[in-house]
Design an enzyme around this catalytic site. Sequence first.
Site, PDB file in Angstrom:
ATOM      1  N   GLU A 135      59.468  76.949  53.005  1.00 35.78           N
ATOM      2  CA  GLU A 135      60.155  76.448  54.196  1.00 35.78           C
ATOM      3  C   GLU A 135      59.617  75.091  54.651  1.00 35.78           C
ATOM      4  O   GLU A 135      60.301  74.372  55.386  1.00 35.78           O
ATOM      5  CB  GLU A 135      60.079  77.482  55.319  1.00 35.78           C
ATOM      6  CG  GLU A 135      60.860  78.746  54.994  1.00 35.78           C
ATOM      7  CD  GLU A 135      61.341  79.477  56.223  1.00 35.78           C
ATOM      8  OE1 GLU A 135      60.805  79.224  57.315  1.00 35.78           O
ATOM      9  OE2 GLU A 135      62.263  80.307  56.078  1.00 35.78           O
ATOM     10  N   CYS A 183      61.991  88.976  47.846  1.00 37.41           N
ATOM     11  CA  CYS A 183      62.195  88.089  48.988  1.00 37.41           C
ATOM     12  C   CYS A 183      63.202  87.039  48.555  1.00 37.41           C
ATOM     13  O   CYS A 183      63.079  86.477  47.456  1.00 37.41           O
ATOM     14  CB  CYS A 183      60.889  87.437  49.430  1.00 37.41           C
ATOM     15  SG  CYS A 183      61.112  86.195  50.749  1.00 37.41           S
ATOM     16  N   THR A 184      64.181  86.776  49.387  1.00 40.07           N
ATOM     17  CA  THR A 184      65.243  85.865  48.987  1.00 40.07           C
ATOM     18  C   THR A 184      64.809  84.404  48.979  1.00 40.07           C
ATOM     19  O   THR A 184      65.559  83.536  48.518  1.00 40.07           O
ATOM     20  CB  THR A 184      66.474  86.044  49.901  1.00 40.07           C
ATOM     21  OG1 THR A 184      66.072  85.943  51.272  1.00 40.07           O
ATOM     22  CG2 THR A 184      67.122  87.405  49.650  1.00 40.07           C
ATOM     23  N   HIS A 185      63.610  84.103  49.471  1.00 43.74           N
ATOM     24  CA  HIS A 185      63.052  82.758  49.313  1.00 43.74           C
ATOM     25  C   HIS A 185      62.559  82.513  47.886  1.00 43.74           C
ATOM     26  O   HIS A 185      62.566  81.377  47.397  1.00 43.74           O
ATOM     27  CB  HIS A 185      61.852  82.556  50.246  1.00 43.74           C
ATOM     28  CG  HIS A 185      62.189  82.304  51.668  1.00 43.74           C
ATOM     29  ND1 HIS A 185      62.765  83.251  52.490  1.00 43.74           N
ATOM     30  CD2 HIS A 185      62.022  81.203  52.444  1.00 43.74           C
ATOM     31  CE1 HIS A 185      62.928  82.744  53.694  1.00 43.74           C
ATOM     32  NE2 HIS A 185      62.479  81.504  53.704  1.00 43.74           N
ATOM     33  N   TYR A 219      60.457  87.316  60.221  1.00 47.59           N
ATOM     34  CA  TYR A 219      60.526  88.713  60.623  1.00 47.59           C
ATOM     35  C   TYR A 219      59.353  89.535  60.082  1.00 47.59           C
ATOM     36  O   TYR A 219      59.023  90.584  60.621  1.00 47.59           O
ATOM     37  CB  TYR A 219      61.825  89.346  60.109  1.00 47.59           C
ATOM     38  CG  TYR A 219      63.045  89.117  60.971  1.00 47.59           C
ATOM     39  CD1 TYR A 219      63.098  88.112  61.925  1.00 47.59           C
ATOM     40  CD2 TYR A 219      64.171  89.929  60.812  1.00 47.59           C
ATOM     41  CE1 TYR A 219      64.225  87.910  62.702  1.00 47.59           C
ATOM     42  CE2 TYR A 219      65.311  89.743  61.585  1.00 47.59           C
ATOM     43  CZ  TYR A 219      65.333  88.724  62.530  1.00 47.59           C
ATOM     44  OH  TYR A 219      66.452  88.529  63.295  1.00 47.59           O
ATOM     45  N   GLY A 220      58.763  89.080  58.980  1.00 46.55           N
ATOM     46  CA  GLY A 220      57.843  89.916  58.221  1.00 46.55           C
ATOM     47  C   GLY A 220      56.671  90.491  58.993  1.00 46.55           C
ATOM     48  O   GLY A 220      56.202  91.579  58.676  1.00 46.55           O
ATOM     49  N   ASP A 228      70.460  86.495  57.544  1.00 44.80           N
ATOM     50  CA  ASP A 228      69.052  86.434  57.155  1.00 44.80           C
ATOM     51  C   ASP A 228      68.248  85.982  58.365  1.00 44.80           C
ATOM     52  O   ASP A 228      68.788  85.359  59.286  1.00 44.80           O
ATOM     53  CB  ASP A 228      68.838  85.468  55.988  1.00 44.80           C
ATOM     54  CG  ASP A 228      67.384  85.463  55.514  1.00 44.80           C
ATOM     55  OD1 ASP A 228      66.854  86.550  55.238  1.00 44.80           O
ATOM     56  OD2 ASP A 228      66.781  84.381  55.422  1.00 44.80           O
ATOM     57  N   SER A 229      66.969  86.269  58.344  1.00 45.24           N
ATOM     58  CA  SER A 229      66.106  85.840  59.435  1.00 45.24           C
ATOM     59  C   SER A 229      65.935  84.325  59.453  1.00 45.24           C
ATOM     60  O   SER A 229      65.472  83.770  60.449  1.00 45.24           O
ATOM     61  CB  SER A 229      64.732  86.508  59.327  1.00 45.24           C
ATOM     62  OG  SER A 229      64.119  86.173  58.096  1.00 45.24           O
ATOM     63  N   CYS A 242      68.308  89.783  53.526  1.00 42.32           N
ATOM     64  CA  CYS A 242      66.915  89.672  53.976  1.00 42.32           C
ATOM     65  C   CYS A 242      66.222  90.980  53.620  1.00 42.32           C
ATOM     66  O   CYS A 242      66.673  92.056  54.033  1.00 42.32           O
ATOM     67  CB  CYS A 242      66.870  89.436  55.484  1.00 42.32           C
ATOM     68  SG  CYS A 242      65.220  89.490  56.231  1.00 42.32           S
ATOM     69  N   ASN A 243      65.168  90.903  52.832  1.00 43.21           N
ATOM     70  CA  ASN A 243      64.485  92.117  52.414  1.00 43.21           C
ATOM     71  C   ASN A 243      63.816  92.832  53.571  1.00 43.21           C
ATOM     72  O   ASN A 243      63.821  94.057  53.640  1.00 43.21           O
ATOM     73  CB  ASN A 243      63.451  91.777  51.341  1.00 43.21           C
ATOM     74  CG  ASN A 243      64.068  91.637  49.973  1.00 43.21           C
ATOM     75  OD1 ASN A 243      64.240  92.610  49.248  1.00 43.21           O
ATOM     76  ND2 ASN A 243      64.425  90.414  49.602  1.00 43.21           N
ATOM     77  N   THR A 244      63.228  92.077  54.500  1.00 38.72           N
ATOM     78  CA  THR A 244      62.549  92.714  55.626  1.00 38.72           C
ATOM     79  C   THR A 244      63.542  93.469  56.502  1.00 38.72           C
ATOM     80  O   THR A 244      63.299  94.614  56.904  1.00 38.72           O
ATOM     81  CB  THR A 244      61.801  91.665  56.457  1.00 38.72           C
ATOM     82  OG1 THR A 244      60.867  90.971  55.622  1.00 38.72           O
ATOM     83  CG2 THR A 244      61.046  92.321  57.599  1.00 38.72           C
TER      84      THR A 244
END
Length: 289
Positions: A172, A206-208, A56-57, A24-25, A87-89
């Site tokens: 974050e 988004c994994t967040h 990354y977005g 993941d980023s 990571c979706n992006t």
Amino acid sequence: MRDHAIALGPLFIMENKQSIGIFDSGYGGLTVFKSIARKLPQYNYIYLGDNARTPYGDHSFETIYQYTLECVEWLFAQGCPLVILACNTASAKALRSIQQNILPFKYPDRRVLGVIRPTAEIVGGFTKTKRIGIMGTRGTVNSESYLMEINKFFPEITISQQSCPMWVPLIENDEHLNPGADYFVAKYVNQLMQKDDQIDCIVLACTHYPLLVPKIKKILPDGVELLAQDDIVANSLSLYLENHPEIASRIDKGNATSFFTSGDAAAFDAHASIFFGAAVVSNHVNLKP
């Protein structure tokens, strides 16, 4: 890298073992990794967060592709025959190019999977109105990857998208549980529902975002299904390994986990437990020589 195990509190680093790579980023992929490790605890895993270059977005396609490829190749170098882009992006902007242009010619015996397709394959079973919403970062939304993938499996579904640029920073910075986050949760949910009030299923792309589920559910109208990707990806990976024993047989069953970050290891460890649900001890790694 060392060729022995190093005890790190509740975790262990097992070097030179075949592992499943999770990338993941930054931190968000840890929510997916948590579900994968719970579903498939027998395997060895290496998690890599590219925290030095996150988020990354907002980067260009070319930059995201280059960053993602560097991370995938680093995981390959650690002996991972299979890498999950949690990571979706990265899944939206780099996965297909890596699968089509890199793996067949440079790594024909390796596999890279993402988080978008597993979600697209099952989302149709969660909507009665055939209207769904996608909530994600600007990069994921602008890529229209969910629209394209879902349309392959469920062309009858109408999709509305909403970018949520403040959600990742809130999470974050560990502000997501505070009352101040309520405004931004309500803002983006309401903006999405105003686009189509017939939406009865929302994908958190988004994994967040699983960390915001309790607050999102308080805002959603009754009857709207909320889909997070953590368990979806874990179940999809389990099925993939069942259907591809040639890959599964190459992964060591040592129940060992290693964490790496391109950023500051102490800072990573301080935040990672919020996503992973357990203490994490990581090593710093330089991705480029």
